[in-house]
Scaffold this motif. Structure first.
Motif: not given
Length: 158
Positions: A141-156
């Motif tokens: 869950t942590s790995d998926g969370y971090i990767r999704s968070l990075q995706s959102a920050l990249d889009q922003a």
């Protein structure tokens, strides 16, 4: 005699390997939509599509924007189901992280995520980035969370 021992050992090892496998299928996940209601859905649904939205706030000075906006990261498939987050930013400052999709198929998933997700949210806001540690016992869950968070920050654009 030797063949019997080798055959028995190989059979036992094969059975143990087969029993330890968890097949990957379309597991139901909990998706928290607008209004705070939770619904079950299958992996691969329309909720997996990353999107972003924005809402206008007061403009800033000297070229910096204080607009509040929300960006949804991509859904990241993990061993137990997809994880997806939505970040809220005020200007370039990360103000909130909402987990909109996470594994919740069984009681153990719910138990793990009930303590791991708040910790991950707190760590992400404190770090203002995806450079956070995994939560012990919730590695997938942590790995998926971090990767999704990075995706959102990249889009922003962060």
């Amino acid at each position: 005699m030797r063949r019997a021992v080798v055959t028995s050992t190989a059979t036992v090892a094969g059975v143990i390997l087969l029993l330890s496998l968890k097949p990957h299928d379309s597991t139901p996940v909990k998706v928290i939509g607008s209004g705070g209601t939770a619904t079950d859905t299958s992996a691969g649904s329309a909720a997996d599509t990353p999107s972003s939205g924005s809402s206008a706030a007061a403009g800033g000075s000297s070229g910096t924007s204080t607009a509040t906006r929300s960006v949804t990261g991509s859904a990241v498939d993990t061993r137990y189901g997809p994880v997806q987050v939505k970040v809220t930013l005020a200007g370039s400052k990360l103000t909130a992280v909402d987990v909109i999709q996470y594994p919740s198929e069984d009681h153990r998933d719910q138990e793990i995520n009930s303590y791991a997700l708040p910790v991950l949210n707190q760590e992400a806001i404190a770090a203002q980035s995806a450079g956070i540690d995994v939560v012990s016992g919730a590695t997938y869950t942590s790995d998926g969370y971090i990767r999704s968070l990075q995706s959102a920050l990249d889009q922003a654009g962060r």
